[in-house]
Design a protein around this motif. Structure first.
Motif, short mmCIF file in Angstrom:
data_model
loop_
_atom_site.label_atom_id
_atom_site.label_comp_id
_atom_site.label_asym_id
_atom_site.label_seq_id
_atom_site.Cartn_x
_atom_site.Cartn_y
_atom_site.Cartn_z
N ALA A 56 -5.67 -1.84 -7.86
CA ALA A 56 -4.93 -0.73 -7.26
C ALA A 56 -3.49 -1.20 -7.09
CB ALA A 56 -5.53 -0.35 -5.91
N ASP A 57 -2.55 -0.36 -7.49
CA ASP A 57 -1.13 -0.69 -7.41
C ASP A 57 -0.38 0.45 -6.75
OD1 ASP A 57 -1.70 -1.69 -10.67
OD2 ASP A 57 -1.17 -3.13 -9.12
N VAL A 58 0.64 0.09 -5.98
CA VAL A 58 1.54 1.07 -5.39
C VAL A 58 2.96 0.59 -5.67
CG1 VAL A 58 2.32 2.19 -3.26
CG2 VAL A 58 -0.10 1.67 -3.57
N TYR A 59 3.81 1.52 -6.12
CA TYR A 59 5.19 1.21 -6.48
C TYR A 59 6.15 2.03 -5.62
CZ TYR A 59 3.11 -0.66 -10.75
OH TYR A 59 2.37 -1.38 -11.64
N ARG A 60 7.25 1.41 -5.22
CA ARG A 60 8.34 2.11 -4.52
C ARG A 60 9.66 1.54 -5.02
NH1 ARG A 60 4.70 4.67 -3.07
NH2 ARG A 60 4.13 5.44 -1.03
N THR A 61 10.69 2.35 -4.92
CA THR A 61 12.04 1.92 -5.28
C THR A 61 12.84 1.74 -4.00
OG1 THR A 61 11.91 3.13 -7.35
CG2 THR A 61 14.10 2.53 -6.59
N LEU A 62 13.60 0.67 -3.94
CA LEU A 62 14.45 0.37 -2.79
C LEU A 62 15.87 0.17 -3.29
CD1 LEU A 62 14.84 -0.46 0.23
CD2 LEU A 62 14.34 -2.81 -0.51
N GLU A 63 16.76 1.05 -2.87
CA GLU A 63 18.17 0.87 -3.21
C GLU A 63 18.75 -0.17 -2.28
OE1 GLU A 63 20.45 4.42 -3.68
OE2 GLU A 63 18.85 5.42 -4.80
N TRP A 64 19.53 -1.08 -2.84
CA TRP A 64 20.04 -2.22 -2.08
C TRP A 64 21.55 -2.12 -1.93
CZ3 TRP A 64 17.31 -5.29 0.80
CH2 TRP A 64 17.90 -6.44 1.33
N ASP A 65 22.02 -2.49 -0.75
CA ASP A 65 23.46 -2.52 -0.48
C ASP A 65 23.75 -3.82 0.26
OD1 ASP A 65 26.08 -2.20 0.34
OD2 ASP A 65 25.80 -0.15 1.07
N GLU A 66 24.56 -4.68 -0.34
CA GLU A 66 24.89 -5.97 0.27
C GLU A 66 25.58 -5.81 1.63
OE1 GLU A 66 24.27 -9.20 -0.60
OE2 GLU A 66 22.98 -8.38 -2.15
N ASN A 67 26.19 -4.68 1.88
CA ASN A 67 26.86 -4.43 3.15
C ASN A 67 25.91 -4.01 4.25
OD1 ASN A 67 29.43 -4.96 1.99
ND2 ASN A 67 29.46 -2.88 1.16
N GLU A 68 24.67 -3.73 3.91
CA GLU A 68 23.67 -3.28 4.88
C GLU A 68 22.40 -4.12 4.78
OE1 GLU A 68 23.00 0.85 4.15
OE2 GLU A 68 25.10 1.37 4.38
N VAL A 69 22.57 -5.42 4.75
CA VAL A 69 21.44 -6.32 4.52
C VAL A 69 20.36 -6.18 5.60
CG1 VAL A 69 20.74 -8.75 4.35
CG2 VAL A 69 22.83 -7.97 3.22
N VAL A 70 20.75 -6.11 6.87
CA VAL A 70 19.77 -6.03 7.95
C VAL A 70 18.99 -4.72 7.88
CG1 VAL A 70 19.46 -5.94 10.46
CG2 VAL A 70 21.07 -7.57 9.47
N SER A 71 19.68 -3.60 7.76
CA SER A 71 18.98 -2.32 7.72
C SER A 71 18.14 -2.18 6.45
CB SER A 71 19.95 -1.14 7.86
OG SER A 71 20.81 -1.08 6.75
N LYS A 72 18.61 -2.69 5.34
CA LYS A 72 17.83 -2.63 4.10
C LYS A 72 16.60 -3.54 4.18
CE LYS A 72 19.95 0.44 1.75
NZ LYS A 72 19.26 1.66 1.29
N GLY A 73 16.74 -4.67 4.87
CA GLY A 73 15.59 -5.55 5.09
C GLY A 73 14.53 -4.87 5.94
N GLU A 74 14.96 -4.16 6.98
CA GLU A 74 14.02 -3.41 7.82
C GLU A 74 13.37 -2.27 7.03
OE1 GLU A 74 16.20 -2.22 11.28
OE2 GLU A 74 16.34 -4.28 12.03
N GLU A 75 14.17 -1.61 6.19
CA GLU A 75 13.63 -0.54 5.35
C GLU A 75 12.56 -1.09 4.41
OE1 GLU A 75 15.10 2.65 1.94
OE2 GLU A 75 16.62 1.59 3.11
N GLU A 76 12.81 -2.28 3.86
CA GLU A 76 11.82 -2.89 2.98
C GLU A 76 10.51 -3.18 3.71
OE1 GLU A 76 11.15 -6.79 0.09
OE2 GLU A 76 13.17 -6.37 0.85
N LEU A 77 10.62 -3.69 4.95
CA LEU A 77 9.41 -3.95 5.74
C LEU A 77 8.62 -2.67 5.99
CD1 LEU A 77 10.69 -6.53 8.38
CD2 LEU A 77 9.16 -6.96 6.45
N LEU A 78 9.32 -1.58 6.33
CA LEU A 78 8.64 -0.30 6.56
C LEU A 78 8.00 0.23 5.28
CD1 LEU A 78 11.22 1.45 8.92
CD2 LEU A 78 8.96 0.58 9.53
#
Length: 186
Positions: free
Chosen positions: A133-155
């Motif tokens: 079983a596989d699940v895929y998601r796309t995460l747009e990354w912004d070097e200026n928002e590392v903390v919020s993007k890291g939290e988004e990845e965890l969610l």
């Protein structure tokens, strides 16, 4: 006259694993519901399931066990007591770069969460062999928002794990325990 309520005519229904949204938690968790016996091809009523994982820290095995127990599916304490055994062989989380910006830095990632699992009955007959079983998601990354993007990845990873569990439950629901090995597709 037949009632539309499944619990009033229990002899016409059996537990069949069918995911549907749990009202208290939105679409995040899934639980079991009763389905008509004539459509059911999987585990007979009262069958006990044992869930194990080759990795003792398996989040998926623990969460799957908890969800199925809460939904009322009889869970065996050991593989010897079980009518059916689900084994999670491997669970992986991967991240790969999908696109880069003009400076060559990642601007978009693909997140992948996977599980490899098998189901056997108490006689050792394989009902489902190395299903994935596989699940895929796309995460747009912004070097200026590392903390919020890291939290988004965890969610996103938590959401992906829940969806993966839902896919495993759906596949369990579709196992035909009476099919011969030739009739069964892995």
């Amino acid at each position: 006259m037949r009632s539309a309520h499944p619990t009033k005519h229990k002899k016409h229904y059996e537990k069949n694993i069918q995911p549907h949204p749990a009202p208290a938690r939105g679409n995040h968790y899934r639980q079991l519901r009763l389905a008509p016996a004539r459509r059911a091809k999987n585990f007979p009523p009262g069958s006990q399931l044992y869930i194990s994982a080759e990795d003792p820290r398996s989040d998926i095995a623990q969460e799957l066990t908890r969800l199925l127990q809460n939904a009322g599916l009889p869970m065996a304490e050991s593989p010897l007591e079980a009518d059916y055994a689900l084994t999670i062989h491997k669970e992986t989380e991967r991240k790969r770069t999908v696109s880069v910006d003009a400076r060559g830095r990642a601007s978009e990632y693909e997140l992948i969460t996977s599980a490899l699992y098998s189901v056997r009955d108490s006689s050792g007959r394989t009902l489902l062999n190395n299903a994935e079983a596989d699940v895929y998601r796309t995460l747009e990354w912004d070097e200026n928002e590392v903390v919020s993007k890291g939290e988004e990845e965890l969610l996103l990873r938590e959401e992906m794990r829940r969806e993966l569990i839902g896919r495993i439950i759906d596949r369990l629901r579709r196992i035909d325990v009476s099919a011969t090995a030739e009739d069964r597709s892995y």
